[in-house]
Design a protein around this motif. Structure first.
Motif, PDB file in Angstrom:
ATOM      1  N   ARG A  99       0.848  -1.197   0.000  1.00  0.00           N
ATOM      2  CA  ARG A  99       0.000   0.000   0.000  1.00  0.00           C
ATOM      3  C   ARG A  99       0.881   1.243   0.000  1.00  0.00           C
ATOM      4  N   ASP A 100       0.460   2.251  -0.775  1.00  0.00           N
ATOM      5  CA  ASP A 100       1.214   3.501  -0.788  1.00  0.00           C
ATOM      6  C   ASP A 100       0.737   4.419   0.349  1.00  0.00           C
ATOM      7  N   GLY A 101       1.215   5.649   0.355  1.00  0.00           N
ATOM      8  CA  GLY A 101       0.872   6.576   1.424  1.00  0.00           C
ATOM      9  C   GLY A 101      -0.602   6.901   1.506  1.00  0.00           C
ATOM     10  N   ASN A 102      -1.344   6.714   0.405  1.00  0.00           N
ATOM     11  CA  ASN A 102      -2.782   6.985   0.391  1.00  0.00           C
ATOM     12  C   ASN A 102      -3.613   5.738   0.667  1.00  0.00           C
ATOM     13  N   GLY A 103      -2.932   4.634   0.993  1.00  0.00           N
ATOM     14  CA  GLY A 103      -3.647   3.394   1.267  1.00  0.00           C
ATOM     15  C   GLY A 103      -4.037   2.613   0.034  1.00  0.00           C
ATOM     16  N   GLU A 104      -3.554   3.041  -1.159  1.00  0.00           N
ATOM     17  CA  GLU A 104      -3.866   2.342  -2.401  1.00  0.00           C
ATOM     18  C   GLU A 104      -2.827   1.259  -2.671  1.00  0.00           C
TER      19      GLU A 104
END
Length: 515
Positions: free
Chosen positions: A56-61
């Motif tokens: 997951r990236d910083g945006n939760g994606e």
């Protein structure tokens, strides 16, 4: 990562891993060094996703990130069979791995090499559905094969695409009036009949409350399927009257026939809004972590083609009808009742491209195919399967399903997951037809003898079927929950017998089919 790819990741459950499994076995032993070289060159180096992990990236994606510690040794392992000449040991090995989740901290694939199997070798390739959809996985598997022991690329067979093109809708008002009249007739008939508990015969079970509770729980997920189960019981309780009704009404007189005779787009709406004709039966219940796998002895593909030609239908129609007949035999052997089942059938939304995108991913939709399981006449089953498949091909169900999942996913990931659970639990499982190489092919220099594969199932789906053709033969494989489908081996063992009955009922084919 695409919406579909990410949601396959989030659908992993301890009872059902979202992993596609492929088994390949060869006539002579495979050089494991050459096999690992082929995997490295044709999968790992060509497609970055095979050396990337899901994070997951910083945006939760969700996204794919190169694994800094990638080592192919972490993904390739060896296994041995207690009895290398016994196919049941190979079945058990595939089943044991099918119950395992892939390591989420590494790239989501694994290869298990079986050094000795029936005079040759075997391999099990496991790949998470987030990596690629079914048809792209077929192309990836094709890329591992050679045209000769010395090498040489092969081309995958042509695959007919259908379902994603809009078709003229026709006069909807008249269709609606006709369908409404038919439904009203059925409702009036049901009101004058007596109900019995569906699923298994009440006599001898002594557990009507259990079956009633099962139906109530099922009705929350699939109200139409529950209604159809009840009306199937009504029909059995008043069998003489039902026989008269069948002769008088279109579609065979059953609710399955009447609703499935609806126009394509109207039928699509019915499936999404009301549910599918997927009856409560002995395999209805919560999924467990106990898995079973088996595949049939090969059938002659020329014989299947001869039957298809004689009945004016496709090879796929013949094979899915044979699956329905095999399920009918299994139910009879268990003294169980089930009038109709629904399967999720993958439909590719884009024509196959020999040059796959590096990112792979998912570009498919799932349509719902309903098949009869209470019809003993194989020719009648084939006619129903052909009619329903033609309606799906000529309608918009695949495109509607794909756009619907896009819209729901845009609102809420949680809502999307809930909708997936709802729709999958309205079906028995996944039914795929995978066209393999039509000619003999080689894996790391060894002649490939057979191929079988299975799509993942989700929710409380009890079973998955995969029909694989290769070098003039057809094999049907089943992967199931053994708690829900006891004696599942009998289903695939009965596949040849079910096809044999269809051959016997096909003029001009029985003497030459070689069944």
């Amino acid at each position: 990562m695409g919406i579909q790819d990410a949601l396959w990741l989030e659908m992993d459950r301890p009872t059902n891993a979202m992993v596609a499994d492929v088994a390949v076995w060869t006539a002579e032993p495979v050089d494991l060094g050459l096999l690992q070289e082929a995997i490295t060159e044709r999968l790992v180096e060509r497609y970055p996703v095979f050396r990337s992990r899901a994070v997951r990236d910083g945006n939760g994606e969700w996204c794919w990130e190169p694994d800094p510690d990638f080592d192919i040794a972490n993904h390739v392992s060896a296994a041995t069979l207690a009895s290398p000449d016994d196919p049941r040991c190979m079945h058990a090995l595939v089943a044991a791995h099918r119950a395992e989740l892939l390591d989420s901290g590494r790239p989501l694939w694994r290869l298990i090499c079986v050094e000795r199997y029936r005079g040759g070798s075997a391999m099990i390739l496991r790949s998470h559905h987030a990596v690629a959809d079914g048809m792209r996985m077929v192309q990836l598997a094709m890329s591992l094969f050679d045209a000769s022991p010395q090498g040489g690329a092969i081309l995958g067979p042509a695959v007919a695409q259908y379902g994603a093109v809009s078709q003229p809708a026709g006069p909807v008002p008249s269709r609606l009036r006709r369908a409404t009249a038919e439904l009203t007739t059925v409702a009036q008939t049901a009101g004058r009949s007596l109900a019995e508990v569906p699923g298994r015969r009440a006599a001898g079970t002594g557990r009507p409350a259990r079956h009633a509770a099962r139906l109530a729980r099922f009705a929350l997920r699939n109200p139409l399927g529950a209604l159809h189960s009840l009306l199937h019981g009504l029909r059995r309780a008043a069998s003489g009257f039902a026989a008269t009704l069948r002769r008088a009404l279109p579609g065979g007189g059953t609710l399955a026939g009447l609703l499935a005779a609806a126009p394509g787009d109207l039928d699509t709406v019915r499936k999404f809004v009301l549910g599918t004709l997927n009856d409560v039966s002995i395999w209805t219940g919560p999924a467990s972590g106990s898995k079973g796998v088996a595949w049939s002895s090969p059938l002659s593909l020329p014989a299947v083609k001869a039957v298809a030609k004689a009945h004016g239908c496709t090879v796929n129609d013949v094979l899915v009808a044979t699956v329905a007949s095999a399920l009918h035999d299994y139910l009879r052997s268990r003294d169980a009742h089930c009038a109709s089942v629904a399967f999720m059938v993958p439909v590719n939304l884009k024509p196959l491209d020999l040059s796959l995108p590096e990112t792979l991913g998912n570009e498919f939709a799932l349509v719902q195919l309903e098949l009869p399981t209470d019809e003993p006449d194989p020719v009648a089953v084939l006619a129903i399967a052909r009619r329903r498949m033609n309606r799906i091909k000529n309608g918009n169900e695949a495109a509607v399903a794909f756009r619907l999942q896009e819209v729901i996913a845009g609102f809420s990931r949680t809502l999307y997951e809930a909708s997936v659970e709802l729709f999958t639990n309205r079906t028995l499982g996944v039914l795929t037809n995978v066209p393999g190489p039509p000619i003999p092919v080689y894996l790391a220099g060894a002649l490939v003898e057979g191929i079988a594969g299975w799509a993942p199932v989700s929710g409380d789906q009890p079973m998955s079927f995969s029909i694989c053709s290769y070098n003039g033969n057809v094999v049907v494989g089943i992967a199931c929950d053994t708690e829900l489908v006891p004696g599942y081996e009998g289903i695939v063992d009965g596949f040849a017998a079910a096809f044999g009955r269809l051959v016997a009922r096909t003029p001009g084919v029985g003497a030459t089919a070689g069944v």
